[in-house]
Design a protein around this motif. Sequence first.
Motif, PDB file in Angstrom:
ATOM      1  N   LEU A 199      -1.297   0.607  -5.433  1.00  0.00           N
ATOM      2  CA  LEU A 199      -1.692   1.610  -6.436  1.00  0.00           C
ATOM      3  C   LEU A 199      -2.934   2.337  -5.958  1.00  0.00           C
ATOM      4  N   GLY A 200      -3.837   1.591  -5.348  1.00  0.00           N
ATOM      5  CA  GLY A 200      -5.084   2.148  -4.845  1.00  0.00           C
ATOM      6  C   GLY A 200      -6.113   1.045  -4.773  1.00  0.00           C
ATOM      7  N   GLY A 201      -7.294   1.400  -4.287  1.00  0.00           N
ATOM      8  CA  GLY A 201      -8.358   0.404  -4.162  1.00  0.00           C
ATOM      9  C   GLY A 201      -9.498   0.986  -3.378  1.00  0.00           C
ATOM     10  N   GLY A 202     -10.385   0.136  -2.932  1.00  0.00           N
ATOM     11  CA  GLY A 202     -11.543   0.621  -2.198  1.00  0.00           C
ATOM     12  C   GLY A 202     -12.502  -0.514  -1.923  1.00  0.00           C
ATOM     13  N   ILE A 203     -13.798  -0.216  -2.021  1.00  0.00           N
ATOM     14  CA  ILE A 203     -14.836  -1.209  -1.722  1.00  0.00           C
ATOM     15  C   ILE A 203     -14.970  -2.161  -2.909  1.00  0.00           C
ATOM     16  N   SER A 204     -15.026  -3.454  -2.624  1.00  0.00           N
ATOM     17  CA  SER A 204     -15.277  -4.426  -3.689  1.00  0.00           C
ATOM     18  C   SER A 204     -16.792  -4.534  -3.885  1.00  0.00           C
TER      19      SER A 204
ATOM     20  N   SER B 259      -6.310   7.161 -10.829  1.00  0.00           N
ATOM     21  CA  SER B 259      -7.725   7.122 -11.230  1.00  0.00           C
ATOM     22  C   SER B 259      -8.593   6.318 -10.268  1.00  0.00           C
ATOM     23  N   LEU B 260      -7.973   5.587  -9.340  1.00  0.00           N
ATOM     24  CA  LEU B 260      -8.754   4.783  -8.391  1.00  0.00           C
ATOM     25  C   LEU B 260      -9.303   5.694  -7.292  1.00  0.00           C
ATOM     26  N   GLU B 261     -10.219   6.534  -7.684  1.00  0.00           N
ATOM     27  CA  GLU B 261     -10.814   7.517  -6.765  1.00  0.00           C
ATOM     28  C   GLU B 261     -12.311   7.579  -7.069  1.00  0.00           C
ATOM     29  N   ASP B 262     -13.122   7.566  -6.020  1.00  0.00           N
ATOM     30  CA  ASP B 262     -14.583   7.572  -6.189  1.00  0.00           C
ATOM     31  C   ASP B 262     -15.169   8.666  -5.316  1.00  0.00           C
TER      32      ASP B 262
END
Length: 306
Positions: A252-257, A222-225
Amino acid sequence: MPKKIRVHCPATIANLVCGFDVLGLCLEAPYDIMEVSLLDEPVIRISSADGYPLPSDPAQNTAGAPLIEMMKEIEENIGFEVVIHKHIKPGSGLGSSAASAAGAVVAANKLLGERFSNEDLLRFAMFGEKVASGVKHADNVAPCIYGGITLIRSIHPLDVVALSAPELYVTVVHPQIEVKTSDARQILRKEVLLKDAIKQWGNIAGLVAGFLKNDYALIGRSLEDVIIEPVRSILIPGFDEVKSLCKEAGALGGGISGSGPSLFMLNQEESIAHKNEEIMQEVFKKLGIEYKTYVTKVNKNGVVEV
Ligand code: HSE
């Protein structure tokens, strides 16, 4: 009642990739330290312990504006003196303004014998965010006050849900470039395609369900934008490389804080979180950009007296 207290004001990660303005997570590190004293005259004085330049007008200060709102609801001849030790850099995407806003109101409330609820404090703290970025958003101040992971279902009226989650290790890299939240909001498209909206709300619901069910795989999926990240990631050198290498290494995932430039990865295992840290360090070294990294965990308490 004490006349002076000292609080830790933690960094926060807003958005959690897919949940723009509605999801946020409180970190154990980094954090600011704030000393707040009760005064017997209706003034607000704010200074930096490290000589950091701060707006002298409290109404223009992210800690001052929330205190002004709080004082409007107190019919007493009191004021506050605030000394800030800033460790969360403004423009880092780690909730620097929120730490000041939340720290000030939580500390002031303790000095006043806890007369306001967390929801009141959040209402006041959002005025600090308005000073910082031009808009009220609660996805940094809510986790900073409540601790843990929060869902902001609505800000008008306020409706905040504290979410339980499995144990998570968080790796953060803060490339030493500044991205102003107001600029990072300005560049966003005002309209979204229905197909993108469907993906995004599927992911937000999936992420919340993953937290509540302790389902790491669902959290990762679900860590998708598909709405914000494609636009904002352009402002962050190394973004694609960090993300793909960390995921290959088991994140697991991640992106911009928040609005960046900091990037974060969520991990099930501490060892993978450290591997992610090495990857982030290598990418930014290669790019010749100074950085700071943190391997930390979810802070369940938010602002606390120390
Ligand atoms: N939700 C806000 C944004 C967070 O992304 O603009 C800013 O820290």
